[in-house]
Design a protein around this motif. Structure first.
Motif, mmCIF file in Angstrom:
data_model
loop_
_atom_site.group_PDB
_atom_site.id
_atom_site.type_symbol
_atom_site.label_atom_id
_atom_site.label_comp_id
_atom_site.label_asym_id
_atom_site.label_seq_id
_atom_site.Cartn_x
_atom_site.Cartn_y
_atom_site.Cartn_z
ATOM 1 N N GLY A 79 0.828 -1.237 -0.134
ATOM 2 C CA GLY A 79 -0.043 -0.071 0.116
ATOM 3 C C GLY A 79 0.692 1.172 0.108
ATOM 4 N N SER A 80 0.351 2.213 -0.024
ATOM 5 C CA SER A 80 0.909 3.356 -0.262
ATOM 6 C C SER A 80 1.252 4.109 1.329
ATOM 7 N N CYS A 81 2.485 4.820 1.308
ATOM 8 C CA CYS A 81 3.231 5.593 2.353
ATOM 9 C C CYS A 81 3.210 7.115 2.187
ATOM 10 N N GLU A 82 2.881 7.942 3.273
ATOM 11 C CA GLU A 82 2.759 9.305 3.111
ATOM 12 C C GLU A 82 3.669 9.760 4.345
ATOM 13 N N ALA A 83 4.921 9.845 4.190
ATOM 14 C CA ALA A 83 5.714 10.292 5.345
ATOM 15 C C ALA A 83 5.903 11.788 5.295
ATOM 16 N N SER A 84 5.486 12.695 6.340
ATOM 17 C CA SER A 84 5.962 14.217 6.010
ATOM 18 C C SER A 84 7.402 14.268 6.461
ATOM 19 N N ASP A 85 8.078 13.466 7.108
ATOM 20 C CA ASP A 85 9.673 13.545 7.504
ATOM 21 C C ASP A 85 10.183 12.524 6.793
ATOM 22 N N HIS A 86 10.074 11.313 7.415
ATOM 23 C CA HIS A 86 11.140 10.259 6.683
ATOM 24 C C HIS A 86 10.437 8.665 6.602
ATOM 25 N N LEU A 87 10.917 8.256 5.420
ATOM 26 C CA LEU A 87 10.632 6.894 5.274
ATOM 27 C C LEU A 87 11.677 5.890 5.414
ATOM 28 N N ASP A 88 11.880 5.068 6.379
ATOM 29 C CA ASP A 88 13.098 4.293 6.544
ATOM 30 C C ASP A 88 12.615 2.842 6.446
ATOM 31 N N ILE A 89 13.254 2.240 5.338
ATOM 32 C CA ILE A 89 12.958 0.954 4.973
ATOM 33 C C ILE A 89 14.252 -0.041 5.226
ATOM 34 N N ARG A 90 14.128 -0.692 6.136
ATOM 35 C CA ARG A 90 15.445 -1.563 6.640
ATOM 36 C C ARG A 90 15.979 -2.709 5.939
ATOM 37 N N SER A 91 16.732 -3.327 5.975
ATOM 38 C CA SER A 91 17.229 -4.596 5.148
ATOM 39 C C SER A 91 16.455 -5.487 5.227
ATOM 40 N N GLU A 92 15.778 -5.880 6.111
ATOM 41 C CA GLU A 92 14.616 -6.937 6.182
ATOM 42 C C GLU A 92 13.187 -6.559 5.727
ATOM 43 N N SER B 298 15.197 6.611 3.312
ATOM 44 C CA SER B 298 16.278 5.705 3.456
ATOM 45 C C SER B 298 15.976 4.339 3.101
ATOM 46 N N ILE B 299 16.673 3.568 2.387
ATOM 47 C CA ILE B 299 16.419 2.217 1.658
ATOM 48 C C ILE B 299 17.759 1.494 2.088
ATOM 49 N N ALA B 300 17.406 0.463 2.859
ATOM 50 C CA ALA B 300 18.913 -0.088 3.332
ATOM 51 C C ALA B 300 19.344 -1.195 2.252
ATOM 52 N N ASP B 301 20.361 -1.663 2.314
ATOM 53 C CA ASP B 301 20.874 -2.482 1.274
ATOM 54 C C ASP B 301 20.196 -3.898 1.531
ATOM 55 N N GLY B 302 19.434 -4.720 0.681
ATOM 56 C CA GLY B 302 18.659 -5.916 0.978
ATOM 57 C C GLY B 302 17.187 -5.756 1.002
ATOM 58 N N ALA B 303 16.880 -4.308 1.013
ATOM 59 C CA ALA B 303 15.372 -4.207 1.352
ATOM 60 C C ALA B 303 14.618 -4.234 -0.028
ATOM 61 N N PHE B 304 13.415 -4.648 0.029
ATOM 62 C CA PHE B 304 12.750 -4.768 -1.345
ATOM 63 C C PHE B 304 11.812 -3.507 -1.526
ATOM 64 N N VAL B 305 11.797 -3.122 -2.628
ATOM 65 C CA VAL B 305 10.793 -1.706 -2.846
ATOM 66 C C VAL B 305 10.309 -1.889 -4.358
ATOM 67 N N LYS B 306 8.882 -1.828 -4.509
ATOM 68 C CA LYS B 306 8.349 -1.964 -5.781
ATOM 69 C C LYS B 306 7.271 -0.769 -5.790
ATOM 70 N N GLY B 307 7.512 0.033 -6.608
ATOM 71 C CA GLY B 307 6.501 1.475 -6.703
ATOM 72 C C GLY B 307 6.970 2.719 -7.090
ATOM 73 N N ASN B 308 6.506 3.747 -6.989
ATOM 74 C CA ASN B 308 6.857 5.075 -7.439
ATOM 75 C C ASN B 308 7.457 5.577 -5.799
ATOM 76 N N ILE B 309 8.461 6.621 -6.022
ATOM 77 C CA ILE B 309 8.530 7.363 -4.760
ATOM 78 C C ILE B 309 8.610 8.931 -5.340
ATOM 79 N N ASP B 310 7.964 9.774 -4.610
ATOM 80 C CA ASP B 310 8.019 10.967 -4.932
ATOM 81 C C ASP B 310 8.497 11.883 -3.823
ATOM 82 N N VAL B 311 9.739 12.250 -3.889
ATOM 83 C CA VAL B 311 10.293 13.004 -2.973
ATOM 84 C C VAL B 311 9.996 14.462 -2.973
#
Length: 111
Positions: free
Chosen positions: A69-82, A95-108
């Motif tokens: 699902g979608s995420c809306e973070a007014s400050d920070h989105l932190d996706i850890r390695s697991e 922040s996207i850690a090495d090993g994390a899985f991300v699929k979708g659009n990111i709008d900074v």
């Protein structure tokens, strides 16, 4: 010295919540949440055992488990390695850690 946030809700491993969650305190999810979670100015943490099929809105979102699902973070989105996220994100910082899985659009977006 930083004071621990005592106003934090824990969704345990065996809990399943379906619907809309709103509030003014931080939340840690180890169970399953389906629907939407809106905690403006707070932190949502999806723990290692946590699963969300929800729209997440918060100041900070920390992903150690699975987010669909979608995420809306007014400050920070932190996706850890697991962690894994499948969905679009609107963030101020990410922040996207090495090993994390991300699929979708990111709008900074800058304030």
């Amino acid at each position: 010295m930083m004071e621990a946030n005592v106003n934090r809700t824990l969704i345990g491993k065996s809990l399943i919540i379906k619907g809309e969650v709103t509030g003014l305190e931080a939340m840690h999810i180890e169970g399953r949440v389906e629907g939407s979670i809106a905690l403006p100015g707070q932190t949502i943490t999806v723990g290692r055992n946590g699963h969300t099929a929800a729209m997440l809105i918060a100041n900070e979102i920390v992903v150690l488990g699975q987010v669909f699902g979608s995420c809306e973070a007014s400050d920070h989105l932190d996706i850890r390695s697991e962690g894994s996220m499948s969905g679009d994100a609107i963030v101020a910082r990410i922040s996207i850690a090495d090993g994390a899985f991300v699929k979708g659009n990111i709008d900074v977006r800058r304030s």
